[in-house]
Design a protein around this motif. Structure first.
Motif, short mmCIF file in Angstrom:
data_model
loop_
_atom_site.label_atom_id
_atom_site.label_comp_id
_atom_site.label_asym_id
_atom_site.label_seq_id
_atom_site.Cartn_x
_atom_site.Cartn_y
_atom_site.Cartn_z
N PRO A 1 -2.07 4.44 3.91
CA PRO A 1 -2.40 3.36 2.96
C PRO A 1 -3.70 3.57 2.21
CG PRO A 1 -1.58 2.43 5.01
CD PRO A 1 -1.78 3.89 5.25
N ARG B 1 0.97 1.33 -8.76
CA ARG B 1 1.78 0.60 -7.77
C ARG B 1 3.26 0.66 -8.12
NH1 ARG B 1 3.68 -4.49 -7.97
NH2 ARG B 1 2.27 -5.06 -9.68
N LEU C 1 6.76 2.20 7.20
CA LEU C 1 6.12 0.90 7.25
C LEU C 1 4.70 0.98 6.68
CD1 LEU C 1 7.27 -0.39 10.76
CD2 LEU C 1 8.15 -1.05 8.51
N LEU C 2 4.02 2.09 6.95
CA LEU C 2 2.68 2.30 6.38
C LEU C 2 2.77 2.44 4.86
CD1 LEU C 2 1.29 4.79 9.03
CD2 LEU C 2 0.29 2.57 8.49
N TYR C 3 3.81 3.11 4.40
CA TYR C 3 4.01 3.26 2.95
C TYR C 3 4.17 1.89 2.30
CZ TYR C 3 6.07 4.94 -1.44
OH TYR C 3 6.33 5.21 -2.77
N GLU C 4 4.99 1.05 2.89
CA GLU C 4 5.20 -0.30 2.35
C GLU C 4 3.92 -1.13 2.44
OE1 GLU C 4 7.62 -1.62 0.71
OE2 GLU C 4 9.00 0.08 0.88
N SER C 5 3.16 -0.95 3.52
CA SER C 5 1.90 -1.70 3.65
C SER C 5 0.90 -1.24 2.59
CB SER C 5 1.31 -1.52 5.05
OG SER C 5 0.88 -0.19 5.27
N GLY C 6 0.93 0.06 2.24
CA GLY C 6 0.06 0.56 1.18
C GLY C 6 0.36 -0.12 -0.15
N MET D 1 1.69 -3.09 -0.52
CA MET D 1 1.24 -4.48 -0.40
C MET D 1 -0.27 -4.59 -0.58
SD MET D 1 3.57 -5.92 2.76
CE MET D 1 2.70 -7.47 2.73
N ILE D 2 -1.02 -3.64 0.00
CA ILE D 2 -2.48 -3.67 -0.13
C ILE D 2 -2.90 -3.47 -1.59
CG2 ILE D 2 -4.62 -2.47 0.49
CD1 ILE D 2 -3.26 -1.83 3.20
#
Length: 233
Positions: free
Chosen positions: A165, A179, A218-223, A225-226
């Motif tokens: 992220p 993004r 999941l980390l990719y998706e959280s990145g 979102m951040i």
């Protein structure tokens, strides 16, 4: 590659050259130091994963302790490497000092958070699942070298992957990617994540691959979102 990107890359390589030399020397010294205490660390790993180990050549125990020492050296020098890395990135990509400090801080938090989660949750689950196929006729004899390599590679890889992220935020903030490009290329991200997980995972089975690939996605998706929360377009 444009001239601007080529200039940035050349400057980055030059800025990292001396720190990487120092880091290499530090890793050698730290590996030697940690090798001395690696027997206690190995006993801790065995107790944590409840494993009895064996060796099949006279050099196996020594090499296993050296590998474990190297793993511990990498683990402890990540903050220093992170500081040097983001300091080198500051020049070519115009990162302010506060931004650089935040990147260093969150790089370390994500790395150590990833390694702790892997060590406490993912690694025991993976080991227990893989050894669940034992029977009275089929008993595991685990080589100490294979065990140390499996644990160190799995835990360290998980830690570095957990930093995804922060690199996504950096890419968006530096205008290298947007993004929308992260959102648009989810399919390619899944493919790349699967390939990376297959290369990093010490064993080729789908279970271990999923233990690495699913958190990566999941980390990719959280990145994403951040980046959205930070309002970086």
């Amino acid at each position: 590659m444009t001239a601007s990107k080529g200039h940035r890359l050349a400057r980055l390589i030059l800025d990292l050259r001396t720190p990487m030399l120092y880091l290499g020397i530090l890793l050698v010294a730290a590996t030697a130091a940690f090798t001395v205490i690696s027997p206690q660390t190995l006993r801790f790993l065995q107790a944590h994963l409840n494993q009895e180990l064996a060796y099949f050549t006279v050099t196996d125990p020594f090499l296993a302790h050296v590998r474990l020492g190297l793993g511990l050296a990498i683990f402890t020098t990540v903050p220093l490497f992170s500081w040097w890395f983001w300091k080198a990135m500051a020049g070519p990509f115009n990162l302010t000092r506060p931004t650089r400090v935040w990147f260093v801080l969150f790089s370390c938090l994500l790395f150590y958070g990833g390694t702790i989660f892997c060590f406490m949750v993912t690694l025991p689950l993976g080991v227990n699942f893989l050894l669940g196929y034992q029977s009275e006729q089929l008993q595991a004899v685990i080589a100490v070298g294979k065990f140390v390599t499996f644990v160190t590679v799995f835990v360290l890889a998980f830690g570095f992957i957990a930093m995804l992220p922060i690199f996504m935020v950096f890419g968006a903030k530096s205008r290298l990617l947007t993004r929308k490009s992260f959102e648009r290329n989810r399919g390619y991200a899944v493919l790349i994540i699967t390939i990376i997980a297959a290369l990093i995972t010490p064993t080729p089975d789908m279970v271990n691959l999923s233990f690495m690939a699913v958190p990566m996605y999941l980390l990719y998706e959280s990145g994403i979102m951040i980046i959205k929360l930070l309002k970086i377009e």
